[in-house]
Design a protein around this motif. Sequence first.
Motif, PDB file in Angstrom:
ATOM      1  N   THR A  30       0.731  -1.229  -0.096  1.00 28.57           N
ATOM      2  CA  THR A  30       0.084   0.111   0.008  1.00 28.57           C
ATOM      3  C   THR A  30       0.865   1.418   0.072  1.00 28.57           C
ATOM      4  O   THR A  30       0.212   2.452  -0.338  1.00 28.57           O
ATOM      5  CB  THR A  30      -0.825   0.121   1.293  1.00 28.57           C
ATOM      6  N   ARG A  31       2.195   1.166   0.092  1.00 31.70           N
ATOM      7  CA  ARG A  31       2.770   2.378   0.388  1.00 31.70           C
ATOM      8  C   ARG A  31       3.451   2.712  -1.309  1.00 31.70           C
ATOM      9  O   ARG A  31       3.975   3.688  -1.230  1.00 31.70           O
ATOM     10  CB  ARG A  31       4.321   2.144   1.101  1.00 31.70           C
ATOM     11  N   LEU A  32       3.362   2.095  -2.089  1.00 31.22           N
ATOM     12  CA  LEU A  32       3.665   2.364  -3.484  1.00 31.22           C
ATOM     13  C   LEU A  32       2.783   3.574  -3.878  1.00 31.22           C
ATOM     14  O   LEU A  32       1.528   3.379  -3.820  1.00 31.22           O
ATOM     15  CB  LEU A  32       3.452   1.244  -4.577  1.00 31.22           C
ATOM     16  N   GLN A  33       3.380   4.354  -4.366  1.00 31.35           N
ATOM     17  CA  GLN A  33       2.665   5.858  -4.725  1.00 31.35           C
ATOM     18  C   GLN A  33       2.311   6.082  -6.380  1.00 31.35           C
ATOM     19  O   GLN A  33       1.300   6.356  -6.574  1.00 31.35           O
ATOM     20  CB  GLN A  33       3.186   7.090  -4.249  1.00 31.35           C
ATOM     21  N   THR A  34       3.450   5.920  -7.058  1.00 31.68           N
ATOM     22  CA  THR A  34       3.568   6.400  -8.207  1.00 31.68           C
ATOM     23  C   THR A  34       3.601   5.216  -9.319  1.00 31.68           C
ATOM     24  O   THR A  34       3.728   5.429 -10.691  1.00 31.68           O
ATOM     25  CB  THR A  34       4.725   7.399  -8.579  1.00 31.68           C
ATOM     26  N   THR A  35       3.522   4.100  -9.043  1.00 35.08           N
ATOM     27  CA  THR A  35       3.631   2.772  -9.862  1.00 35.08           C
ATOM     28  C   THR A  35       2.575   1.630  -9.382  1.00 35.08           C
ATOM     29  O   THR A  35       2.338   1.720  -8.385  1.00 35.08           O
ATOM     30  CB  THR A  35       5.260   2.238  -9.735  1.00 35.08           C
ATOM     31  N   GLY A  36       2.265   1.002 -10.556  1.00 36.82           N
ATOM     32  CA  GLY A  36       1.372  -0.058 -10.367  1.00 36.82           C
ATOM     33  C   GLY A  36       1.884  -1.298  -9.759  1.00 36.82           C
ATOM     34  O   GLY A  36       1.416  -2.024  -8.750  1.00 36.82           O
ATOM     35  N   GLY A  37       3.334  -1.437  -9.912  1.00 35.50           N
ATOM     36  CA  GLY A  37       4.052  -2.721  -9.282  1.00 35.50           C
ATOM     37  C   GLY A  37       5.697  -2.566  -9.529  1.00 35.50           C
ATOM     38  O   GLY A  37       6.062  -1.541 -10.297  1.00 35.50           O
ATOM     39  N   ARG A  38       6.269  -3.447  -8.750  1.00 29.12           N
ATOM     40  CA  ARG A  38       7.537  -3.272  -8.799  1.00 29.12           C
ATOM     41  C   ARG A  38       8.438  -4.836  -8.578  1.00 29.12           C
ATOM     42  O   ARG A  38       7.815  -5.520  -7.770  1.00 29.12           O
ATOM     43  CB  ARG A  38       8.309  -2.362  -7.985  1.00 29.12           C
ATOM     44  N   TYR A  39       9.549  -4.942  -9.214  1.00 27.34           N
ATOM     45  CA  TYR A  39      10.175  -6.290  -8.983  1.00 27.34           C
ATOM     46  C   TYR A  39      11.217  -5.858  -8.055  1.00 27.34           C
ATOM     47  O   TYR A  39      12.112  -5.114  -8.592  1.00 27.34           O
ATOM     48  CB  TYR A  39      10.563  -6.756 -10.383  1.00 27.34           C
ATOM     49  N   LEU A  40      11.563  -6.717  -6.962  1.00 29.24           N
ATOM     50  CA  LEU A  40      12.633  -6.431  -6.219  1.00 29.24           C
ATOM     51  C   LEU A  40      13.937  -7.340  -6.707  1.00 29.24           C
ATOM     52  O   LEU A  40      13.901  -8.311  -6.586  1.00 29.24           O
ATOM     53  CB  LEU A  40      12.382  -6.454  -4.802  1.00 29.24           C
TER      54      LEU A  40
END
Length: 148
Positions: A30-40
């Motif tokens: 829920t802390r992602l603000q500007t993107t739909g997803g991310r790969y770590l």
Amino acid sequence: MNDISLQKLVQRISQDDFRKPFLHKALFNTRLQTTGGRYLLKSHDIEVNPKYVEKFGHDELVGIIKHELCHYHLHLEGRGYRHRDRDFRVLMQKVGAPRFCSRIPQSYLVYRCQQCDARYRRRKRMDVARYVCGACKGKLIFFEKIVD
């Protein structure tokens, strides 16, 4: 949708579209603000922004997952996993992953100078008693709220 059903969906999409297993975690963040997803890169986990699912639905979620799985599988294979790499672009086109996710509209606050009528757009509210116009040092007032 919860983290368990997201994990199962990511595993199913990975197996169906990429013909490879997804062996790490898929979570909502829920802390992602500007993107739909991310790969770590370090943990190989995938994080998804739940706001995009609420706003745009299941199809957007599937697109975000496919995009992040392209990063995931190419990185684990030691191939070009970045947006600018040819391997990444070819794989995205092959599986039908979007290059960008849909955009959530942003709201802005507009402040106006009472003397020179200069306008200032801000995302956060500001205390008009503490700030003055940068052009003429006039008094600022709240003017309107805009949703992009």
